[in-house]
Design a protein around this motif. Sequence first.
Motif, PDB file in Angstrom:
ATOM      1  N   LYS A   1       0.822  -1.211   0.000  1.00 41.96           N
ATOM      2  CA  LYS A   1       0.000   0.000   0.000  1.00 41.96           C
ATOM      3  C   LYS A   1       0.858   1.263   0.000  1.00 41.96           C
ATOM      4  N   LEU A   2       2.018   1.196   0.659  1.00 43.23           N
ATOM      5  CA  LEU A   2       2.917   2.349   0.758  1.00 43.23           C
ATOM      6  C   LEU A   2       4.355   1.822   0.717  1.00 43.23           C
ATOM      7  N   PRO A   3       4.914   1.648  -0.476  1.00 44.75           N
ATOM      8  CA  PRO A   3       6.223   1.010  -0.614  1.00 44.75           C
ATOM      9  C   PRO A   3       7.351   1.676   0.181  1.00 44.75           C
ATOM     10  N   SER A   4       7.233   2.982   0.459  1.00 46.25           N
ATOM     11  CA  SER A   4       8.292   3.659   1.215  1.00 46.25           C
ATOM     12  C   SER A   4       8.429   3.121   2.636  1.00 46.25           C
ATOM     13  N   LEU A   5       7.432   2.370   3.118  1.00 42.84           N
ATOM     14  CA  LEU A   5       7.534   1.755   4.442  1.00 42.84           C
ATOM     15  C   LEU A   5       8.616   0.685   4.504  1.00 42.84           C
ATOM     16  N   GLU A   6       9.062   0.215   3.368  1.00 41.72           N
ATOM     17  CA  GLU A   6      10.057  -0.857   3.365  1.00 41.72           C
ATOM     18  C   GLU A   6      11.335  -0.453   4.097  1.00 41.72           C
ATOM     19  N   LYS A   7      11.671   0.836   4.054  1.00 47.74           N
ATOM     20  CA  LYS A   7      12.894   1.291   4.699  1.00 47.74           C
ATOM     21  C   LYS A   7      12.834   1.195   6.217  1.00 47.74           C
ATOM     22  N   GLU A   8      11.639   0.984   6.796  1.00 46.74           N
ATOM     23  CA  GLU A   8      11.533   0.807   8.246  1.00 46.74           C
ATOM     24  C   GLU A   8      12.293  -0.419   8.729  1.00 46.74           C
TER      25      GLU A   8
END
Length: 245
Positions: free
Chosen positions: A225-232
């Motif tokens: 849903k929000l690929p930028s969360l992968e960096k978490e």
Amino acid sequence: MKQNIYDHPEFFHQYQKLRQASYNFNNLLEQPALKSLLPNLTDLQILDIGCGMGEFAYYCIENNARHVTAIDVSKNMLAIAQREHAHQNIDYYLQAIEDFHVAPNSFDCITSSLSLHYIQDFRAVIRNIASMLRPGSLFIFSVEHPIVTARKTMEDNWIYDSSGRRSHYAMDHYHDEGIRERTWFVDGVVKYHRSMSTIINTLIAYDLTIEKMLEPLPDSEAIPKLPSLEKEHRRPSFLLIRARK
């Protein structure tokens, strides 16, 4: 009035767009983590610090809290809260936590979502919060992670390789606590960096026992849903703590 970037017209316009997006870091990561730390809310008296647009206060009432006192410094935020999340058992106040005082032992649970990193005198605020809590009650809060607030630039602290991929995250000035100024929609947004030990030891100093800490990771359904969360998975954005008086 204490620091109040949320009533800056351009900032608030951009912030509203961020929060109105179907998927964002708040609703996919921070809020699920915060809610996972809550006790059974039935019949509890709650103080919500930095209540924003009132979504969380309303959630507490939906989950059978007796009453929510919700405070914020932003007129813009409270106008939306009172319009969209009004309830007879929620009282909204235009008030900074630094200036908010009630009788000791007034609340069963005090919450704060991403507001305490705007506070200059953390120790005084924690002392006040501890006083307002009833014995055995809970203080549950989230802040930007000290890893994120440490570096004095507080901009995009990822280091990229020659192909534009993230190589690593740069952290510096960790033990140099204090003011951090950054550009977020507008110039001059002020936050305060504190080390993990300062946060924890301040809670302990006012007889708040740490029960649980979270550095939340997105679940398997959130990243698509929000690929930028992968960096978490490489660097946490948020720190959440549940402490009991």
